[in-house]
Enzyme design. Structure first.
Site, short mmCIF file in Angstrom:
data_model
loop_
_atom_site.label_atom_id
_atom_site.label_comp_id
_atom_site.label_asym_id
_atom_site.label_seq_id
_atom_site.Cartn_x
_atom_site.Cartn_y
_atom_site.Cartn_z
N HIS A 99 0.82 -1.22 0.00
CA HIS A 99 0.00 0.00 0.00
C HIS A 99 0.86 1.26 0.00
CE1 HIS A 99 0.14 1.11 4.40
NE2 HIS A 99 0.28 -0.19 4.58
N ASP A 105 5.76 1.90 7.33
CA ASP A 105 4.39 1.49 7.00
C ASP A 105 3.74 2.52 6.10
OD1 ASP A 105 1.93 0.34 6.96
OD2 ASP A 105 1.40 0.88 9.00
N GLU A 145 -5.27 1.57 2.36
CA GLU A 145 -5.14 0.35 3.19
C GLU A 145 -5.46 0.69 4.64
OE1 GLU A 145 -3.06 -2.63 5.82
OE2 GLU A 145 -2.88 -0.48 5.79
N GLU A 146 -4.99 1.84 5.06
CA GLU A 146 -5.12 2.21 6.47
C GLU A 146 -6.56 2.50 6.87
OE1 GLU A 146 -2.79 1.65 8.36
OE2 GLU A 146 -0.86 1.99 7.38
N ASP A 168 4.11 -5.32 3.26
CA ASP A 168 3.69 -4.23 4.13
C ASP A 168 4.60 -4.24 5.37
OD1 ASP A 168 2.28 -2.33 5.52
OD2 ASP A 168 0.40 -3.45 5.63
N HIS A 217 2.50 3.51 13.33
CA HIS A 217 1.38 4.46 13.29
C HIS A 217 1.63 5.70 14.16
CE1 HIS A 217 -1.81 1.53 11.45
NE2 HIS A 217 -0.73 1.68 10.72
#
Ligand code: DPN
Ligand code: ZN
Length: 493
Positions: free
Chosen positions: A257, A269, A301-302, A330, A429
């Site tokens: 992604h 990420d 994707e998130e 990923d 994240h």
């Protein structure tokens, strides 16, 4: 004398070849030749570039709808377009709604509200009805919610399903209250709307506020809420590039992604996966392939694997059947990494993928053990990244990862070094997911693993089960059921 003529001839041949067609493109790709072309400096340079896309933009991230994400999409697409003789490339547009801001008033008192991605913007005012249980079943909802605001608990199934149930019963708005302490920043309904009327304006509230409403209601009181959410309609894009060469009916699909979360630049990420794919796509142009190679960079994707899901839904069965194997990448450079292979044969976690997934796992095992000569572990094949919608569609899948928020065990510390008792990626994240916080030693091993699998399947699918057999389809269907009961539905929704 002889040597200089020979030297001249060699130069002349190069020039002539250079004018005609690069002779290297005639050479069938091998794992070794492709791996050798993947260099850490090229990965590192691109990691800093993606970070710049984030930091040069107002939001400082690469979340869908942001300048940083659009710059990423443009950069990948334009880079591939330079090889227009080698690849066909297109962007698949996906419209969606992103939450900008939210306001909530409960019984006239203003409280903190969180914008929810994918929900439409709007205003709703009315009595609040608490939906019992987890609101994952239609039967949890009263038959008539006309003019009402439904209060649902976050978790166990995607909130989009809860909102769709409420909307179908006539609710004018939904409040989702958190199932953990803390805010709901960056939260999304995690499911693409099925129609224009599938969803109603939705706002997130904290666990404490949600519980407060429930105790008022269960004491027989009335609660009225007024909610306003501001949303922006955007178009975001998947990028799909496919070799012009190779059998177009038998495709190896490698992907990852392109988007980040809102908290930071998202370089592990998933800048790391996006860049690995891009570098491999560039280097592959030096070779020919027997099977077509398709690269994809998924959007959103998130927000719930939305780009990959949208793409799979856009394929008819004939097109799905052309994808012999989908590989997902990923998080390739986690600072406290483990070399993880998706458990496609179910030996470690009991969740297998469609036939071909076990063989993909075996290929990565072979790479780590015999080529990279490093330790490896397995990771649950639970659909937590973009391969999920492919599993749902009965397409074989696989991949490798370096770890997200999970904690490295003592045993893994013995295998990989780093630190036990600490997450694989402490910046997962968060705003610290930057180019300087990657583990480049891990990344090069991972990127060459992607190169290995890409080259191997570009040469042959002989190691995979035959395509299209009835047995294959039947097994895929049973697995789908198992998958739905697992992983993503239970852990991160
Ligand atoms: N789905 C990943 C994310 O984008 O947040 C996290 C993840 C990646 C989890 C790979 C497991 C394996
Ligand atoms: Zn990711």
């Amino acid at each position: 004398m002889w040597t200089s003529i020979a030297a001249f001839a060699a130069v002349a041949a190069t020039v002539v070849d250079g004018l005609a067609i690069d002779p290297r493109s005639n050479k069938l790709v091998t794992s070794e030749a492709l791996r050798k072309r993947i260099k850490v400096a090229a990965l590192e340079e691109k990691a800093h570039l993606l970070e710049r896309f984030a930091y040069d933009s107002p939001d400082k991230n690469r979340v869908i709808g942001s300048e940083g994400h659009q710059a990423t999409i443009d950069y990948i697409t334009n880079t591939i377009k330079k090889f227009s003789k080698y690849y066909d490339v297109y962007q698949q547009p996906m419209p969606l709604s992103v939450g900008l801001s939210a306001n909530v008033t409960i019984n006239g008192k203003e409280t903190e509200g969180y914008a929810v991605g994918l929900a439409p913007g709007g205003h709703a005012s009315g009595p609040v009805i608490a939906i019992p249980n987890l609101a994952c079943e239609e039967s949890d909802f009263p038959d008539d919610l006309t003019g009402k605001i439904a209060l649902v608990f976050r978790g166990t199934c995607v909130s989009g399903e809860k909102v769709a149930f409420a909307a179908a019963k006539g609710a004018i708005g939904v409040l989702v209250y958190n199932n953990v302490e803390g805010n709901l920043l960056g939260y999304s309904l995690q499911r693409y709307p099925e129609s224009d009327t599938d969803y109603v304006p939705t706002v997130g509230i904290s666990q404490a506020v949600g519980e407060g409403i429930i105790s008022l209601l269960s004491a027989g009181g009335n609660v009225t809420a007024e909610l306003t959410s501001e949303a922006k309609d955007i178009t975001t894009y998947n990028i799909i590039a496919q070799t012009k060469g190779g059998d177009q009916n038998n495709v190896i699909h490698v992907s990852g992604h392109s988007d980040s979360v809102a908290q930071g630049p998202g370089i592990n990420d998933n800048g790391s996966g996006s860049i690995s794919l891009l570098e491999i796509a560039i280097q592959l142009t030096h070779f020919s392939v027997k099977n077509a190679v398709r690269f994809s960079w998924w959007t959103a994707e998130e927000e719930g694997l939305l780009g990959a899901e949208f793409y799979v839904k856009s394929l008819n069965q004939t097109e799905k059947d052309k994808i012999r194997l989908m590989l997902d990448f990923d998080m390739m450079a986690s600072p406290n990494y483990a070399f993880q292979i998706y458990d496609g044969d179910g030996s470690a976690y009991n969740l297998t993928g469609p036939p071909g997934s076990a063989e993909a796992e075996a290929e990565f095992t072979h790479y780590f053990e015999n080529i990279a000569k490093v330790n490896h572990t397995e990771i649950e094949f639970d659909g937590r990244s973009d391969y999920g919608p492919f599993l749902d569609a009965g397409i074989a899948a696989g991949g490798i990862a370096c770890g997200a928020e999970g904690i490295k065990t003592e045993e893994e510390f013995q295998m990989f070094g780093g630190a036990a008792g600490v997450p694989y990626d402490v910046n997962y994240h968060e705003d610290g997911d930057t180019a300087n916080n990657l583990n480049y030693d891990a990344w090069i091993v991972m990127a060459r693993g992607i190169a290995h699998s890409t080259a191997t399947y570009a040469r042959s699918f002989d190691s995979l089960p035959p395509k299209n057999s009835t047995a294959v389809k039947a097994r895929a269907e049973t697995q789908m059921f198992e998958y739905k009961k697992s992983g993503r539905y239970l852990s991160m929704i």
